[in-house]
Design an enzyme around this catalytic site. Structure first.
Site, PDB file in Angstrom:
ATOM      1  N   HIS A  95       0.844  -1.206   0.000  1.00 10.66           N
ATOM      2  CA  HIS A  95       0.000   0.000   0.000  1.00 10.66           C
ATOM      3  C   HIS A  95       0.876   1.251   0.000  1.00 10.66           C
ATOM      4  CE1 HIS A  95      -3.459   2.574   1.349  1.00 10.66           C
ATOM      5  NE2 HIS A  95      -2.456   3.270   1.891  1.00 10.66           N
ATOM      6  N   GLU A  96       1.881   1.249   0.864  1.00  7.98           N
ATOM      7  CA  GLU A  96       2.761   2.410   0.924  1.00  7.98           C
ATOM      8  C   GLU A  96       3.636   2.523  -0.319  1.00  7.98           C
ATOM      9  OE1 GLU A  96       2.151   4.589   3.047  1.00  7.98           O
ATOM     10  OE2 GLU A  96       0.802   3.317   4.217  1.00  7.98           O
TER      11      GLU A  96
END
Length: 442
Positions: free
Chosen positions: A24-25
């Protein structure tokens, strides 16, 4: 061995969650760097740093509390407009929040780095950066569900009978067994047996359990010619569905009520048979509709979030059973993963597919949740960028002065409130999952 499998199940879902958070990051990090934005930190987790390493201008690391992650980008908030007085909030505390946010944002910008600040990027680039994380979760969910559906398959009701009720018991009956004098079920009376495979009904070929069920429901009191395969041969039996009254359900399997609040019922046919379950691999065309249905269910829960939280609180402190389709925390997810892994009667491939489905569902939940247009969630930053784009577009159309970037720092009081609410919700769900967990497996 059961304890070891339980622990392995928990570890598997924790690793899956950590990888999902990390990716996600990455979804934020990659476009941020491509657009020239300075990223000072990439961290998985919160709290004290357990390990970190600097590469170039970015510090990569892992923190102690694995409940999320973040990347630090310089200049998240624009400075206050020169010559303009900041509107006073209701208390000095909220004014301080806003000013502290601006100061912290300004402190991240070094000499000559103003053009690399987040708020200086064009609107579309900011939107791409902030949507990168949720979209990554969506892609992970699609890949995992593709593996689940196409590689393992999903359980479906087949046209082979698993059970044939011997008798018909009233809905109010406390008995689970038949006694002399009870009315024989239509299926048993006609001679249907477990193991029979329904080939056709009244000359219409039957290809699915749903098709057979619909034909039975629509023919109460009518004679139906069942062609079944039994022991390698074919037999034809006459079955007369019994008239039964059923509640009408909506798309969420909730009972439909009329204007007076009374349940709506309809007459349907009933013969007292149940299907066997078989695992069937699905085509690639089934993946996106499956994911879309999952997204719709998560969105439905978020729309009715206060109601679900009230139900969790009532069941937790009132001793009632939890709704299996309700909210669950990371603790509850770990418990479910442990139970899946330690079930003795479940084969290994079913355990693996169950864990894959669990992690896939988590990613879809992260995708939907992060799109909520409230800061500090990704959707809040996207909403701020969109509003700025709308303001600047209208200013250009009407030949007015450029209004400049939206002062998202003014939303810090809202952000503060959202953080408190999310913290309270997490605490309630974790406590509930500890003292009154959802029972999926008895």
């Amino acid at each position: 061995m059961d304890v070891l499998l339980y622990i392995l199940g928990i570890l598997a879902v924790l690793v899956g969650l950590a990888v999902s958070i990390g990716l996600h990051e990455v979804g934020h990090l990659v476009p941020a760097k491509l657009f020239g934005l300075k990223v000072t930190q990439y961290m998985i987790g919160f709290g004290p740093t357990l390990w970190s390493k600097r590469r170039g201008e970015t510090e990569y690391g892992v923190k102690a509390i694995p409940l999320g992650g973040y990347i630090s980008m310089i200049g998240m908030f624009p400075p206050a407009k020169q010559g303009g007085a900041m509107r006073n909030a209701s208390t000095g505390f909220f004014n301080t929040l806003v000013q502290d946010a601006r100061t912290a944002s300004a402190d991240t910008i070094g000499d000559g780095e103003e053009r690399r600040a987040f708020y200086r990027l064009p609107v579309h680039k900011r939107i791409v950066i902030m949507l990168g994380g949720p979209v990554m979760n969506l892609l992970i969910g699609i890949v995992l569900f593709a593996v689940l559906l196409m590689g393992f398959g999903v359980a479906q009701s087949s046209t082979t009978l698993a059970s044939v009720s011997e008798c018909v018991l009233p809905a109010t009956s406390q008995r689970q067994t038949c006694e002399p004098g009870d009315t024989a079920s239509p299926g048993a009376a006609a001679g249907l047996r477990p193991g029979d495979t329904i080939l056709s009904i009244d000359g219409t070929a039957v290809t699915s359990w749903e098709q057979a069920s619909a034909m039975i429901r629509d023919a109460p009191g009518e004679d139906l010619a069942f062609s079944v395969e039994r022991d390698g041969g074919t037999q034809t039996l006459t079955v007369t569905p019994l008239l039964s009254e059923r509640y009408v359900l909506d798309d969420r399997n909730s009972i439909v009520e009329d204007a007076n609040g009374d349940p709506v019922t309809r007459d349907v046919g009933f013969i007292g048979i149940g299907p066997t379950q078989e695992v069937v691999r699905q085509p690639v065309t089934a993946v996106l509709p499956f994911v879309g249905d999952n997204i719709g269910r998560v969105a439905g829960i978020l729309v009715t979030l206060p109601q679900h939280l009230i139900q969790v609180a009532q069941s937790t402190f009132g001793g009632e059973e939890r709704d299996p389709n309700g909210l669950i925390s990371v603790v509850g997810v770990g418990r479910v993963a442990g139970e899946i892994a330690s079930l003795d009667e479940v084969p290994l491939d079913a355990k693996v597919s169950g864990l894959i489905g669990l992690i896939g569902s988590l990613n879809i939940a992260l995708f939907v949740f992060n799109l909520i247009p409230l800061m500090p969630l990704d959707g809040g930053h996207v909403a701020g960028a969109l509003w700025e784009g709308i303001r600047r577009t209208f200013a250009k159309l009407f030949r007015r002065r450029d209004p400049g970037p939206v002062d998202t720092a003014k939303l810090m009081p809202v952000t503060f409130a959202v953080v408190i609410l999310l913290g309270g919700m997490s605490a309630l769900l974790i406590y509930s999952d500890l003292v009154n967990p959802i029972r999926f497996f008895g």
